[in-house]
Design an enzyme around this catalytic site. Structure first.
Site, short mmCIF file in Angstrom:
data_model
loop_
_atom_site.label_atom_id
_atom_site.label_comp_id
_atom_site.label_asym_id
_atom_site.label_seq_id
_atom_site.Cartn_x
_atom_site.Cartn_y
_atom_site.Cartn_z
N GLY A 1 0.78 -1.23 0.00
CA GLY A 1 0.00 0.00 0.00
C GLY A 1 0.81 1.28 0.00
N GLY A 2 2.10 1.20 -0.33
CA GLY A 2 2.92 2.41 -0.36
C GLY A 2 2.49 3.36 -1.46
CG ASN B 1 4.49 -3.01 -5.41
OD1 ASN B 1 4.25 -3.08 -4.22
ND2 ASN B 1 4.70 -1.86 -6.02
CG ASN C 1 4.91 -6.57 -0.05
OD1 ASN C 1 5.20 -5.53 -0.62
ND2 ASN C 1 5.47 -6.93 1.08
NE ARG D 1 5.74 2.89 -5.21
CZ ARG D 1 5.83 1.96 -4.25
NH1 ARG D 1 6.37 0.79 -4.52
NH2 ARG D 1 5.36 2.18 -3.04
CG HIS E 1 7.61 -3.61 4.27
ND1 HIS E 1 6.99 -4.43 5.19
CD2 HIS E 1 6.61 -3.03 3.55
CE1 HIS E 1 5.67 -4.34 5.04
NE2 HIS E 1 5.42 -3.52 4.05
CD1 TRP E 2 8.25 -4.60 -2.11
CD2 TRP E 2 9.72 -3.15 -2.97
NE1 TRP E 2 7.73 -4.15 -3.29
CE2 TRP E 2 8.62 -3.25 -3.83
CE3 TRP E 2 10.77 -2.30 -3.29
CZ2 TRP E 2 8.55 -2.54 -5.02
CZ3 TRP E 2 10.69 -1.58 -4.47
CH2 TRP E 2 9.59 -1.71 -5.32
#
Length: 286
Positions: free
Chosen positions: A37-38, A46, A105, A185, A266-267
């Site tokens: 959700g970034g 992603n 994710n 992004r 996190h990724w």
């Protein structure tokens, strides 16, 4: 940036009166990839380092979650994860898929968990990477989560804010993230419809506490009975969602394995793509 072999087709599918953008490639058992959700996130971007490899064995379906990319810019903020789960379940219905494996994710991991809880028949196996909603309401937010939720607040979105979030919080080694990715992004994050109605934000108003409880799976009495085979892959250096959440899931769900990836943020699916592709393909193809 992409490693997608073969043809990836894209189309819009109408689900519950709203449009969801979907990419698809490969053949075999259906696997749905649900992105985080970034700011500026999209499904294909992603999972750019994973789609091609997974498509060698699976029918890979990659939606832009509601509120992101080219999908409709609206979600139910009173129950965000529930709305995402209903949307993905409805998408599977529209595609004529009785059951699919889910890869999620962060925000997408929360969507996968909620769909499995609400409509267990629609879900086969799950691979979850640092999923949201795992005890996040029981402690103060991490610095990374604060950066994510604060992106559209204050002076509003900026490329510098996005660069800091991605390089300091999303990955372990920020130097590996190219400027091109940040540019892509950022362009997506300042879509006027998104700026006017950010899909991921802090709950507010008189029902905020109820919304927070709905967004915390540790408060859901159904979780200990969720028997779907699940692989949780969590970066040991995740600064957005705490790695302790992986241990909680493994200790609560009866068929949940946990892999803690060293020197990883996190990724996971982007930063440790080869490791992720190997683990995910083996687990989903078992």
């Amino acid at each position: 940036m992409t490693s997608i072999d073969g043809e990836l087709t894209e189309r819009t599918v109408r689900v519950g009166g709203r449009e969801i953008q979907v990419g698809e490639t490969g053949s075999g058992p259906a696997v749905v990839l649900l992105h985080g959700g970034g700011p500026g996130a999209t499904g294909i971007a992603n999972y750019s380092r994973n789609i091609g490899e997974l498509a060698r064995r699976f029918r890979v379906i990659v939606p832009d979650l509601p509120g992101y990319g080219r999908s409709e810019k609206w979600i139910d903020h009173s129950d965000p994860f529930g709305y995402l789960g209903r949307s993905i379940g409805g998408l599977l219905d529209e595609l004529g898929i009785d059951s699919a494996h889910l890869v999620g994710n962060s925000y997408g991991g929360a969507a996968a968990l909620r769909l499995a809880l609400d409509r267990p028949d629609k879900v086969g196996r799950m691979v979850l990477m640092g999923p949201g909603g795992v005890g996040t309401t029981r402690a103060l937010p991490t610095a990374g989560l604060n950066a994510l939720l604060g992106y559209y607040q204050g002076e509003g979105p900026s490329r510098d804010k996005l660069r800091r979030f991605i390089r300091e919080y999303l990955v372990f080694d920020g130097g590996t993230v190219p400027e091109e990715l940040i540019d892509q992004r950022y362009a997506a994050s300042v879509d006027p419809e998104v700026v006017a109605n950010p899909p991921l934000r802090r709950p507010s108003g008189p029902l905020a506490l109820r919304t927070l409880w709905r967004m915390d799976f540790t408060r859901d009495s159904r979780l200990p009975a969720l028997a779907h085979p699940t692989l949780v892959i969590w970066g040991a250096n995740d600064r957005v969602n705490r790695p302790e959440g992986g241990r909680m899931l493994a200790g609560t769900m009866p068929n949940c394995d946990l892999y803690l990836a060293a020197n990883t943020g996190h990724w996971v699916q982007w930063e440790r793509a080869e490791l992720f592709n190997t683990l995910a393909a083996a687990f989903l193809g078992d």
